[in-house]
Enzyme design. Sequence first.
Site, PDB file in Angstrom:
ATOM      1  N   ASP A   1       0.828  -1.207   0.000  1.00  0.00           N
ATOM      2  CA  ASP A   1       0.000   0.000   0.000  1.00  0.00           C
ATOM      3  C   ASP A   1       0.860   1.255   0.000  1.00  0.00           C
ATOM      4  OD1 ASP A   1      -2.944   1.132   0.858  1.00  0.00           O
ATOM      5  OD2 ASP A   1      -1.339   2.266   1.830  1.00  0.00           O
TER       6      ASP A   1
ATOM      7  N   LYS B   1      -3.046   5.838  -4.085  1.00  0.00           N
ATOM      8  CA  LYS B   1      -4.139   6.757  -3.748  1.00  0.00           C
ATOM      9  C   LYS B   1      -4.007   8.093  -4.458  1.00  0.00           C
ATOM     10  CE  LYS B   1      -3.912   4.797   0.911  1.00  0.00           C
ATOM     11  NZ  LYS B   1      -2.503   4.327   0.844  1.00  0.00           N
TER      12      LYS B   1
ATOM     13  N   TYR C   1       2.478  10.023  -0.467  1.00  0.00           N
ATOM     14  CA  TYR C   1       3.591   9.494   0.323  1.00  0.00           C
ATOM     15  C   TYR C   1       4.945   9.860  -0.285  1.00  0.00           C
ATOM     16  CZ  TYR C   1       0.110   6.429   2.557  1.00  0.00           C
ATOM     17  OH  TYR C   1      -0.981   5.933   3.225  1.00  0.00           O
TER      18      TYR C   1
ATOM     19  N   HIS D   1      -7.840   9.388  -1.471  1.00  0.00           N
ATOM     20  CA  HIS D   1      -7.151   9.401  -0.180  1.00  0.00           C
ATOM     21  C   HIS D   1      -7.983  10.053   0.928  1.00  0.00           C
ATOM     22  CE1 HIS D   1      -2.766   9.277   1.472  1.00  0.00           C
ATOM     23  NE2 HIS D   1      -3.634   8.911   2.386  1.00  0.00           N
TER      24      HIS D   1
END
Length: 280
Positions: free
Chosen positions: A53, A83, A58, A114
């Site tokens: 994931d 996401k 990120y 997200h």
Amino acid sequence: MPGQQIDVPSFTLNTGAKLPSVGLGCWMGYPGGGDDCENMAKTAIKLGYRHIDTAAGYGNEEHVGKAIRESDVPRSEIFLVTKLNNKDHGRVAEAFQESLDRLGCEYVDLYLMHWPQAQNPDGKILQPDQSPTYVETWQAMEKLLDTGKVKAIGVSNFSIKTLEVLLPQAKVVPAVNQVQLHPCLPSFDLLAYCAQKGIHVTAYSPLGRKDSPFFSDDTIKSISDKHGITIAQVLLSWGVQRGTSVIPKSVQEERLRSNFTTARSADDWTLAPDFIQQES
């Protein structure tokens, strides 16, 4: 050498796809992570993880994708999640392709919104009734399914309230709702609501956040001692046994291994009823 082949319990999504119950969360606690993230993902895949994931926000999709490509594990055996960033709600197709390019993969297994909250390019949060609303964003995400580049779509950080706005206007029911879950945030009502709607729930931060109090909690420690397992395994098994997939993160190989064995040992023992039972 390909990763170990372990029979990890999976959950069946409303698409028919199988989602491994224990995955690797690639939020490093800060944007990026570079080589640390890449090495973590490579180690996890070697140990047998098949649920990875990440997210555009990120800042490490490139490193996660490289770890997958260099793992010698067939892409079809890895369930890859990424996401949509909040700033990209108004450009879903373009943002998705950019994620795909960074990952260096031909498709992702699950693409999540997200947050149910859009931001403009400058980072200013839009009001719920300002376009793009999260309903409009979801409708744009639905169109991605026709490309063949995403197998399923879902949401993250959605409450019952936001789902009740979304679902009547959705052609596709989200396959997953990824939210923060742990014993201090069990979200019984949300879990029951999602189950009723056929939406699987994935738990992020299943061990709590930094300096988590769980690791010094007497109740959890007593369960850990009784069954001869780690406190992290108690927490992860709590999540898996209540029907959620869990995505812990660790850069330490031994902890990655220990967390992953939760999936193999969850059926070997039962948590204390007063710890796992849901509220009436």
